[in-house]
Motif scaffolding. Structure first.
Motif, PDB file in Angstrom:
ATOM      1  N   PHE A 198      49.531  55.992  50.727  1.00 18.75           N
ATOM      2  CA  PHE A 198      48.211  55.738  51.329  1.00 18.75           C
ATOM      3  C   PHE A 198      47.090  56.025  50.336  1.00 18.75           C
ATOM      4  O   PHE A 198      46.096  55.291  50.289  1.00 18.75           O
ATOM      5  CB  PHE A 198      48.028  56.589  52.587  1.00 18.75           C
ATOM      6  CG  PHE A 198      46.719  56.342  53.270  1.00 18.75           C
ATOM      7  CD1 PHE A 198      46.478  55.143  53.921  1.00 18.75           C
ATOM      8  CD2 PHE A 198      45.712  57.289  53.242  1.00 18.75           C
ATOM      9  CE1 PHE A 198      45.264  54.893  54.537  1.00 18.75           C
ATOM     10  CE2 PHE A 198      44.500  57.056  53.858  1.00 18.75           C
ATOM     11  CZ  PHE A 198      44.272  55.855  54.518  1.00 18.75           C
ATOM     12  N   ILE A 199      47.246  57.079  49.549  1.00 18.81           N
ATOM     13  CA  ILE A 199      46.252  57.356  48.517  1.00 18.81           C
ATOM     14  C   ILE A 199      46.177  56.183  47.538  1.00 18.81           C
ATOM     15  O   ILE A 199      45.096  55.759  47.115  1.00 18.81           O
ATOM     16  CB  ILE A 199      46.600  58.662  47.768  1.00 18.81           C
ATOM     17  CG1 ILE A 199      46.584  59.859  48.724  1.00 18.81           C
ATOM     18  CG2 ILE A 199      45.633  58.893  46.619  1.00 18.81           C
ATOM     19  CD1 ILE A 199      45.275  60.107  49.412  1.00 18.81           C
ATOM     20  N   ASN A 200      47.347  55.654  47.199  1.00 19.38           N
ATOM     21  CA  ASN A 200      47.379  54.495  46.309  1.00 19.38           C
ATOM     22  C   ASN A 200      46.768  53.269  46.982  1.00 19.38           C
ATOM     23  O   ASN A 200      46.126  52.441  46.321  1.00 19.38           O
ATOM     24  CB  ASN A 200      48.821  54.204  45.895  1.00 19.38           C
ATOM     25  CG  ASN A 200      48.921  53.106  44.864  1.00 19.38           C
ATOM     26  OD1 ASN A 200      48.369  53.194  43.769  1.00 19.38           O
ATOM     27  ND2 ASN A 200      49.639  52.051  45.193  1.00 19.38           N
ATOM     28  N   MET A 201      46.947  53.153  48.304  1.00 23.64           N
ATOM     29  CA  MET A 201      46.370  52.027  49.041  1.00 23.64           C
ATOM     30  C   MET A 201      44.846  52.041  48.983  1.00 23.64           C
ATOM     31  O   MET A 201      44.196  50.994  48.879  1.00 23.64           O
ATOM     32  CB  MET A 201      46.848  52.067  50.496  1.00 23.64           C
ATOM     33  CG  MET A 201      46.226  51.014  51.396  1.00 23.64           C
ATOM     34  SD  MET A 201      46.800  49.359  51.009  1.00 23.64           S
ATOM     35  CE  MET A 201      48.459  49.430  51.659  1.00 23.64           C
ATOM     36  N   LEU A 202      44.256  53.232  49.054  1.00 26.67           N
ATOM     37  CA  LEU A 202      42.797  53.338  48.971  1.00 26.67           C
ATOM     38  C   LEU A 202      42.276  52.736  47.674  1.00 26.67           C
ATOM     39  O   LEU A 202      41.229  52.090  47.652  1.00 26.67           O
ATOM     40  CB  LEU A 202      42.374  54.809  49.079  1.00 26.67           C
ATOM     41  CG  LEU A 202      42.473  55.458  50.454  1.00 26.67           C
ATOM     42  CD1 LEU A 202      42.251  56.957  50.339  1.00 26.67           C
ATOM     43  CD2 LEU A 202      41.450  54.850  51.406  1.00 26.67           C
ATOM     44  N   LYS A 203      43.014  52.956  46.589  1.00 26.33           N
ATOM     45  CA  LYS A 203      42.581  52.417  45.289  1.00 26.33           C
ATOM     46  C   LYS A 203      42.960  50.955  45.128  1.00 26.33           C
ATOM     47  O   LYS A 203      42.195  50.175  44.570  1.00 26.33           O
ATOM     48  CB  LYS A 203      43.182  53.264  44.169  1.00 26.33           C
ATOM     49  CG  LYS A 203      42.733  54.722  44.195  1.00 26.33           C
ATOM     50  CD  LYS A 203      43.394  55.537  43.117  1.00 26.33           C
ATOM     51  CE  LYS A 203      44.867  55.710  43.375  1.00 26.33           C
ATOM     52  NZ  LYS A 203      45.530  56.565  42.364  1.00 26.33           N
ATOM     53  N   THR A 204      44.137  50.581  45.632  1.00 28.65           N
ATOM     54  CA  THR A 204      44.574  49.183  45.525  1.00 28.65           C
ATOM     55  C   THR A 204      43.689  48.260  46.344  1.00 28.65           C
ATOM     56  O   THR A 204      43.579  47.060  46.036  1.00 28.65           O
ATOM     57  CB  THR A 204      46.042  49.063  45.986  1.00 28.65           C
ATOM     58  OG1 THR A 204      46.844  49.995  45.265  1.00 28.65           O
ATOM     59  CG2 THR A 204      46.587  47.670  45.747  1.00 28.65           C
ATOM     60  N   SER A 205      43.038  48.787  47.376  1.00 32.88           N
ATOM     61  CA  SER A 205      42.159  47.957  48.204  1.00 32.88           C
ATOM     62  C   SER A 205      41.018  47.348  47.407  1.00 32.88           C
ATOM     63  O   SER A 205      40.390  46.378  47.859  1.00 32.88           O
ATOM     64  CB  SER A 205      41.596  48.782  49.362  1.00 32.88           C
ATOM     65  OG  SER A 205      40.760  49.832  48.870  1.00 32.88           O
ATOM     66  N   SER A 206      40.742  47.889  46.221  1.00 38.75           N
ATOM     67  CA  SER A 206      39.684  47.310  45.389  1.00 38.75           C
ATOM     68  C   SER A 206      40.034  45.899  44.933  1.00 38.75           C
ATOM     69  O   SER A 206      39.142  45.116  44.580  1.00 38.75           O
ATOM     70  CB  SER A 206      39.424  48.197  44.170  1.00 38.75           C
ATOM     71  OG  SER A 206      40.587  48.300  43.371  1.00 38.75           O
ATOM     72  N   LEU A 207      41.331  45.537  44.965  1.00 34.93           N
ATOM     73  CA  LEU A 207      41.733  44.194  44.543  1.00 34.93           C
ATOM     74  C   LEU A 207      41.282  43.119  45.519  1.00 34.93           C
ATOM     75  O   LEU A 207      41.173  41.948  45.134  1.00 34.93           O
ATOM     76  CB  LEU A 207      43.258  44.133  44.398  1.00 34.93           C
ATOM     77  CG  LEU A 207      43.889  44.964  43.283  1.00 34.93           C
ATOM     78  CD1 LEU A 207      45.406  44.857  43.336  1.00 34.93           C
ATOM     79  CD2 LEU A 207      43.385  44.507  41.921  1.00 34.93           C
ATOM     80  N   VAL A 208      41.017  43.496  46.778  1.00 38.06           N
ATOM     81  CA  VAL A 208      40.657  42.475  47.760  1.00 38.06           C
ATOM     82  C   VAL A 208      39.254  41.930  47.526  1.00 38.06           C
ATOM     83  O   VAL A 208      38.842  40.974  48.200  1.00 38.06           O
ATOM     84  CB  VAL A 208      40.776  43.023  49.198  1.00 38.06           C
ATOM     85  CG1 VAL A 208      42.191  43.492  49.471  1.00 38.06           C
ATOM     86  CG2 VAL A 208      39.786  44.138  49.449  1.00 38.06           C
ATOM     87  N   SER A 209      38.519  42.495  46.583  1.00 35.88           N
ATOM     88  CA  SER A 209      37.230  41.904  46.220  1.00 35.88           C
ATOM     89  C   SER A 209      37.417  40.500  45.649  1.00 35.88           C
ATOM     90  O   SER A 209      36.505  39.674  45.698  1.00 35.88           O
ATOM     91  CB  SER A 209      36.504  42.786  45.202  1.00 35.88           C
ATOM     92  OG  SER A 209      37.270  42.919  44.010  1.00 35.88           O
ATOM     93  N   ALA A 210      38.639  40.221  45.138  1.00 35.77           N
ATOM     94  CA  ALA A 210      38.923  38.897  44.571  1.00 35.77           C
ATOM     95  C   ALA A 210      39.049  37.829  45.656  1.00 35.77           C
ATOM     96  O   ALA A 210      38.964  36.631  45.349  1.00 35.77           O
ATOM     97  CB  ALA A 210      40.202  38.948  43.744  1.00 35.77           C
ATOM     98  N   VAL A 211      39.241  38.233  46.919  1.00 30.65           N
ATOM     99  CA  VAL A 211      39.371  37.260  48.003  1.00 30.65           C
ATOM    100  C   VAL A 211      38.153  37.320  48.925  1.00 30.65           C
ATOM    101  O   VAL A 211      38.248  37.023  50.115  1.00 30.65           O
ATOM    102  CB  VAL A 211      40.677  37.494  48.793  1.00 30.65           C
ATOM    103  CG1 VAL A 211      41.883  37.211  47.905  1.00 30.65           C
ATOM    104  CG2 VAL A 211      40.745  38.911  49.362  1.00 30.65           C
ATOM    105  N   GLN A 212      37.022  37.745  48.370  1.00 33.25           N
ATOM    106  CA  GLN A 212      35.722  37.713  49.046  1.00 33.25           C
ATOM    107  C   GLN A 212      35.571  38.738  50.169  1.00 33.25           C
ATOM    108  O   GLN A 212      34.664  38.612  51.005  1.00 33.25           O
ATOM    109  CB  GLN A 212      35.438  36.306  49.619  1.00 33.25           C
ATOM    110  CG  GLN A 212      35.627  35.169  48.645  1.00 33.25           C
ATOM    111  CD  GLN A 212      34.765  35.315  47.397  1.00 33.25           C
ATOM    112  OE1 GLN A 212      33.602  35.665  47.492  1.00 33.25           O
ATOM    113  NE2 GLN A 212      35.348  35.038  46.241  1.00 33.25           N
ATOM    114  N   TYR A 213      36.454  39.738  50.226  1.00 36.01           N
ATOM    115  CA  TYR A 213      36.274  40.787  51.226  1.00 36.01           C
ATOM    116  C   TYR A 213      35.338  41.843  50.655  1.00 36.01           C
ATOM    117  O   TYR A 213      35.568  42.387  49.571  1.00 36.01           O
ATOM    118  CB  TYR A 213      37.621  41.415  51.584  1.00 36.01           C
ATOM    119  CG  TYR A 213      37.534  42.425  52.699  1.00 36.01           C
ATOM    120  CD1 TYR A 213      37.317  42.022  54.013  1.00 36.01           C
ATOM    121  CD2 TYR A 213      37.671  43.789  52.442  1.00 36.01           C
ATOM    122  CE1 TYR A 213      37.240  42.952  55.033  1.00 36.01           C
ATOM    123  CE2 TYR A 213      37.600  44.718  53.459  1.00 36.01           C
ATOM    124  CZ  TYR A 213      37.379  44.299  54.755  1.00 36.01           C
ATOM    125  OH  TYR A 213      37.293  45.226  55.770  1.00 36.01           O
TER     126      TYR A 213
END
Length: 312
Positions: free
Chosen positions: A221-236
């Motif tokens: 989950f800690i890693n998920m918090l940081k990986t969520s930054s990748l969704v900026s590539a799909v306009q979120y």
């Protein structure tokens, strides 16, 4: 202070006829520790000095830290991280059970799912979901649901599927390891009591497996918090995208990256504390005495300090 028997040299002459002398123990000097400590402190001081005198307007970092757009992106980061982790956990339990099944079909499907989503980058998976309309113009579920793919695959849905399905593959392996850590005798005893396979898994195996599942799940989950930054590539519009938009508009790119970093550190720190207490709760059945919490250690140190002051 009187010397004890071990501190008193033996009476009488030594083997060579000379009297015994008290041994003076001289501790070994570790010069390498001092040198390495000085080097580390010097490097940290140089790093702080470099950033303090760099071309960074630190006032902007403080001013934009609680900007409404930044806080909105922060909230979206928490929402997509929690939602994706919940989806990944549910899929992980499902596919872990399928992976352990003796049915060759379900076992093979679970293995294929884990193999594919662990073997491809999450960034590629996000882009595939984002461009799904190039393959399927409509999502047609017969009489249940039908709509254009462009309308269905919103930025949130793309981010949820991209992160959640990818996380499900990793959680399946974590849950499988936790289930296999429970002794087979527990399952045999449950069946002897008349429990079904589902009841045994839900009431006996999974509660005991949680002690093994929780620590890596917290890390995921800690890693998920940081990986969520990748969704900026799909306009979120999550934290990184919101800070990047402000940085590009105000010409404060580095300052806004520092704002994003501060909030990511804050999020991971808060959830790390929650992970610690969750691990401590599920360790109750395996440890005779639970490790003290940070507050308990602080209270013990304060009480020790007070007793020392009273003794003086």
């Amino acid at each position: 202070m009187d010397k004890g028997p071990a501190d008193t040299p033996p009476a009488g002459p030594g083997p060579s006829g000379t009297p015994y002398e008290a041994i003076k123990a001289i501790p070994v000097r570790h010069y390498g520790r001092w040198v390495s400590g000085v080097v580390v402190v010097a490097l940290l001081a140089w790093l702080v000095y470099a950033f303090a005198n760099g071309n960074i307007i630190w006032k902007t970092v403080g001013d934009k830290l609680f900007d409404p757009a930044v806080l909105s992106g922060l909230g979206n980061t928490v929402i997509i991280s929690v939602s994706s982790m919940a989806l990944g956990l549910a899929l992980g339990i499902l596919f872990a059970v399928m992976r352990l099944s003796k049915n060759p079909v379900t076992n093979s499907v679970a293995w294929l799912y884990i193999w594919f989503f662990r073997g491809t980058p999450v960034y590629v998976q996000l882009l595939v979901w984002f461009n799904l309309s190039l393959i399927f113009q409509y999502i047609n579920l017969g009489p249940i649901y039908k709509n254009e793919t462009v309308d269905v695959m919103t930025p949130f849905m793309v981010a949820l599927l991209g992160l959640g399905l990818n996380e499900g593959a990793y959680m399946a392996e974590i849950v499988r390891a936790g289930i296999q850590s429970v002794e087979e005798g527990q399952t045999e005893a449950s069946h002897a009591l008349g429990m079904t396979q589902t009841q045994t898994m839900r009431r006996v195996v999974l509660p005991q497996a949680m002690r093994v599942i929780i620590p890596p799940t917290g890390n995921e989950f800690i890693n998920m918090l940081k990986t969520s930054s990748l969704v900026s590539a799909v306009q979120y519009t999550e934290l990184l995208r919101s800070t990047s938009n402000i940085g590009n508009t105000a010409g404060a790119i580095m300052e806004m990256l520092f704002v994003a970093s501060i909030w990511y550190l804050a999020l991971t720190s808060v959830f790390s504390v929650g992970q610690y207490y969750l691990e401590r709760r599920y360790a109750r059945g395996s440890l005779r005495s639970l490790p003290p919490t940070p507050f308990q250690r602080l209270k013990a140190n304060l009480n020790m300090f007070r007793r020392t002051e009273v003794a003086r």
